[in-house]
Motif scaffolding. Sequence first.
Motif, mmCIF file in Angstrom:
data_model
loop_
_atom_site.group_PDB
_atom_site.id
_atom_site.type_symbol
_atom_site.label_atom_id
_atom_site.label_comp_id
_atom_site.label_asym_id
_atom_site.label_seq_id
_atom_site.Cartn_x
_atom_site.Cartn_y
_atom_site.Cartn_z
ATOM 1 N N ARG A 1 0.885 -1.148 0.052
ATOM 2 C CA ARG A 1 0.056 0.048 0.059
ATOM 3 C C ARG A 1 0.821 1.385 -0.033
ATOM 4 N N ARG A 2 1.852 1.417 0.785
ATOM 5 C CA ARG A 2 2.753 2.357 0.761
ATOM 6 C C ARG A 2 3.935 2.708 -0.242
ATOM 7 N N PHE A 3 4.236 1.334 -0.680
ATOM 8 C CA PHE A 3 5.095 1.755 -1.635
ATOM 9 C C PHE A 3 4.811 0.601 -2.896
ATOM 10 N N PRO A 4 3.727 1.064 -3.668
ATOM 11 C CA PRO A 4 3.155 0.079 -4.710
ATOM 12 C C PRO A 4 4.098 -0.263 -5.775
ATOM 13 N N ARG A 5 5.051 0.658 -6.218
ATOM 14 C CA ARG A 5 5.851 0.207 -7.172
ATOM 15 C C ARG A 5 7.129 -0.574 -6.926
ATOM 16 N N LEU A 6 7.326 -0.981 -5.550
ATOM 17 C CA LEU A 6 8.258 -2.046 -5.385
ATOM 18 C C LEU A 6 7.697 -3.395 -5.319
ATOM 19 N N PRO A 7 8.186 -4.217 -6.162
ATOM 20 C CA PRO A 7 7.789 -5.516 -6.491
ATOM 21 C C PRO A 7 8.182 -6.675 -5.335
ATOM 22 N N GLU A 8 9.029 -6.101 -4.504
ATOM 23 C CA GLU A 8 9.363 -6.976 -3.309
ATOM 24 C C GLU A 8 8.224 -7.456 -2.068
ATOM 25 N N GLY A 9 7.729 -6.377 -2.039
ATOM 26 C CA GLY A 9 6.469 -6.473 -1.103
ATOM 27 C C GLY A 9 5.477 -7.499 -1.719
ATOM 28 N N TYR A 10 5.098 -7.349 -2.994
ATOM 29 C CA TYR A 10 4.070 -8.121 -3.438
ATOM 30 C C TYR A 10 4.688 -9.632 -3.390
ATOM 31 N N ASN A 11 5.707 -9.781 -4.089
ATOM 32 C CA ASN A 11 6.293 -11.050 -4.040
ATOM 33 C C ASN A 11 6.434 -11.999 -2.639
ATOM 34 N N ASN A 12 6.678 -11.125 -1.688
ATOM 35 C CA ASN A 12 6.647 -12.027 -0.486
ATOM 36 C C ASN A 12 5.332 -12.113 0.128
ATOM 37 N N LEU A 13 4.307 -10.987 -0.117
ATOM 38 C CA LEU A 13 3.139 -11.401 0.382
ATOM 39 C C LEU A 13 2.559 -12.673 -0.459
ATOM 40 N N ALA A 14 2.969 -12.752 -1.603
ATOM 41 C CA ALA A 14 2.577 -13.913 -2.513
ATOM 42 C C ALA A 14 3.136 -15.168 -1.785
ATOM 43 N N VAL A 15 4.472 -15.115 -1.243
ATOM 44 C CA VAL A 15 4.946 -16.268 -0.721
ATOM 45 C C VAL A 15 4.106 -16.597 0.649
ATOM 46 N N ALA A 16 3.822 -15.925 1.293
ATOM 47 C CA ALA A 16 2.852 -15.698 2.563
ATOM 48 C C ALA A 16 1.514 -16.597 2.245
ATOM 49 N N TYR A 17 0.938 -15.941 1.165
ATOM 50 C CA TYR A 17 -0.309 -16.619 0.832
ATOM 51 C C TYR A 17 -0.171 -18.006 0.410
ATOM 52 N N ALA A 18 0.851 -18.340 -0.474
ATOM 53 C CA ALA A 18 1.196 -19.576 -0.991
ATOM 54 C C ALA A 18 1.182 -20.473 0.194
ATOM 55 N N ALA A 19 2.075 -20.061 1.161
ATOM 56 C CA ALA A 19 2.536 -20.971 2.240
ATOM 57 C C ALA A 19 1.179 -21.565 3.131
ATOM 58 N N ASP A 20 0.038 -20.433 2.934
ATOM 59 C CA ASP A 20 -1.119 -20.983 3.744
ATOM 60 C C ASP A 20 -1.960 -21.509 2.662
ATOM 61 N N GLY A 21 -1.603 -21.975 1.488
ATOM 62 C CA GLY A 21 -2.375 -22.479 0.397
ATOM 63 C C GLY A 21 -3.518 -21.707 -0.101
ATOM 64 N N ASP A 22 -3.401 -20.591 -0.235
ATOM 65 C CA ASP A 22 -4.250 -19.440 -0.884
ATOM 66 C C ASP A 22 -3.407 -18.904 -2.143
ATOM 67 N N TYR A 23 -3.551 -19.775 -3.080
ATOM 68 C CA TYR A 23 -2.987 -19.640 -4.229
ATOM 69 C C TYR A 23 -3.480 -18.637 -5.179
ATOM 70 N N GLU A 24 -4.925 -18.383 -5.278
ATOM 71 C CA GLU A 24 -5.543 -17.376 -5.883
ATOM 72 C C GLU A 24 -4.982 -15.798 -5.563
ATOM 73 N N LYS A 25 -4.810 -15.740 -4.320
ATOM 74 C CA LYS A 25 -4.436 -14.536 -3.640
ATOM 75 C C LYS A 25 -2.804 -14.234 -4.021
ATOM 76 N N ALA A 26 -2.248 -15.699 -3.791
ATOM 77 C CA ALA A 26 -0.562 -15.572 -4.274
ATOM 78 C C ALA A 26 -0.611 -15.060 -5.832
ATOM 79 N N ARG A 27 -1.432 -15.597 -6.372
ATOM 80 C CA ARG A 27 -1.443 -14.929 -7.868
ATOM 81 C C ARG A 27 -1.860 -13.862 -8.264
ATOM 82 N N GLN A 28 -2.712 -13.257 -7.391
ATOM 83 C CA GLN A 28 -3.212 -11.755 -7.699
ATOM 84 C C GLN A 28 -1.928 -10.899 -6.892
ATOM 85 N N ALA A 29 -1.366 -11.368 -6.255
ATOM 86 C CA ALA A 29 -0.087 -10.651 -5.530
ATOM 87 C C ALA A 29 0.871 -10.373 -6.671
#
Length: 169
Positions: A83-111
Motif C-alpha cells: 500500500r505504501r510502496f506500490p512500485r516495489l515488487p518485493e512486497g508483492y512477491n513476499n506477500l504471495a509467498v505468505a499466501y502460498a504458504a497458507d495454500g491461498d494460491y489465488e491471492k498469491a497469484r493476484q499478488a
Amino acid sequence: MKRIRIGRLALVFALGIGCASAAELDDIRRLADDGNTVAALERLDERLGKDPNDVQALFLKGTLLLDMGRNAAARDTFSDMTRRFPRLPEGYNNLAVAYAADGDYEKARQALLAAAANAPDFPAVQVNLGDLYVKLAADAYRKALDMNPADEASKSRLLALEALFQTRK
C-alpha cells in the motif's frame, strides 16, 4: 515459491538510505541470524515507530516474520508495504509467498500479477508466477486422476511436472 531477500547495498543505493541507517539494519539482521528474532523484531518495531515509512525495516520485518512461520503477521506487513510502496515488487512477491504458504494460491497469484504490473522487468516475480502455475497445474492433474485413475495423459503430465521440480532442488 522463492522469497526475495535483497542485499543491503541494493536497497541502500536504490532508496538512498544513509550508512548509519544501513549499519543499524545490519545489526538487526545479525541479531536475527544469531537466533534472536524476537529482539530483532523489537528493534525493527522501534525503528518503524520513529519512521513508519522505512521500507527497508518494513521489508526486513516481513521476511523475519515469514522465517518464523508467522504468515498472518507477515501478510499484514507486506500488505502494508504494498500500500505504501506500490512500485516495489518485493512486497508483492513476499506477500504471495505468505499466501502460498497458507495454500491461498489465488491471492498469491493476484499478488504476483500486481508485482508484474508494477515492475515488469523483475525476473523473480516471473519465476514465482511460473512456479505457481505449475503447482496449480499439478493440483489439477491430481484431481483429474482422483476422478479417473486410468487417465494416462494426466498421469504422464503430472509425472513430468514432478520430475521438473525434482531436478530444481
